[in-house]
Design a protein around this motif. Structure first.
Motif: not given
Length: 134
Positions: A88, A98, A102, A114, A116
């Motif tokens: 992350y 983002d 997490p 997590a 992204v």
């Protein structure tokens, strides 16, 4: 687990910086695959599974397709929560955005992950399950 998958990106150098960074977080590597692509995987000795990343327009694309128009989701297995967190942080530091910090996920059982978005908007995930998620 997968054999291979691929995504098309708009800027190969920018994508390479992003995927090099998350490869390091996972203990994986990237390797050149010609002037318009690279591979993301374990090693030359264990080449499969891999993720192909390139700027070449695939022959199987339907009319109107382009990089980022059909968001792809790829989840990479992490060995620990620390590895998820390293993924992350590396992703955010190298052009990722983002899409889910997490943490455990509601209704997923023993799961820690997590999310992204890579520089072209593909949803890239790292997750661990079972004891590793505690």
């Amino acid at each position: 687990m997968f054999d291979h998958t691929g995504i098309v990106v708009t800027d190969l150098a920018r994508a390479r910086r992003f995927y090099d960074a998350i490869a390091t977080a996972f203990g994986l590597q990237t390797a050149d695959n010609g002037p318009e692509a690279f591979l993301f995987g374990k090693s030359a000795e264990e080449p499969i599974p891999y993720l192909w990343v390139g700027t070449t327009r695939p022959s199987y694309w339907i009319e109107g397709s382009r990089a980022g128009i059909n968001q792809m989701h790829v989840a990479f297995r992490a060995e620990s929560k620390a590895m998820v967190q390293a993924f992350y942080q590396a992703a955010l530091a190298h052009g990722g955005r983002d899409n889910g910090a997490p943490g455990p996920r509601q209704g997923a059982g023993d799961y820690y992950g997590a999310f992204v978005l890579d520089p072209d908007g593909n949803n890239i995930e790292a997750c661990c399950r079972g004891e590793a998620a505690h």
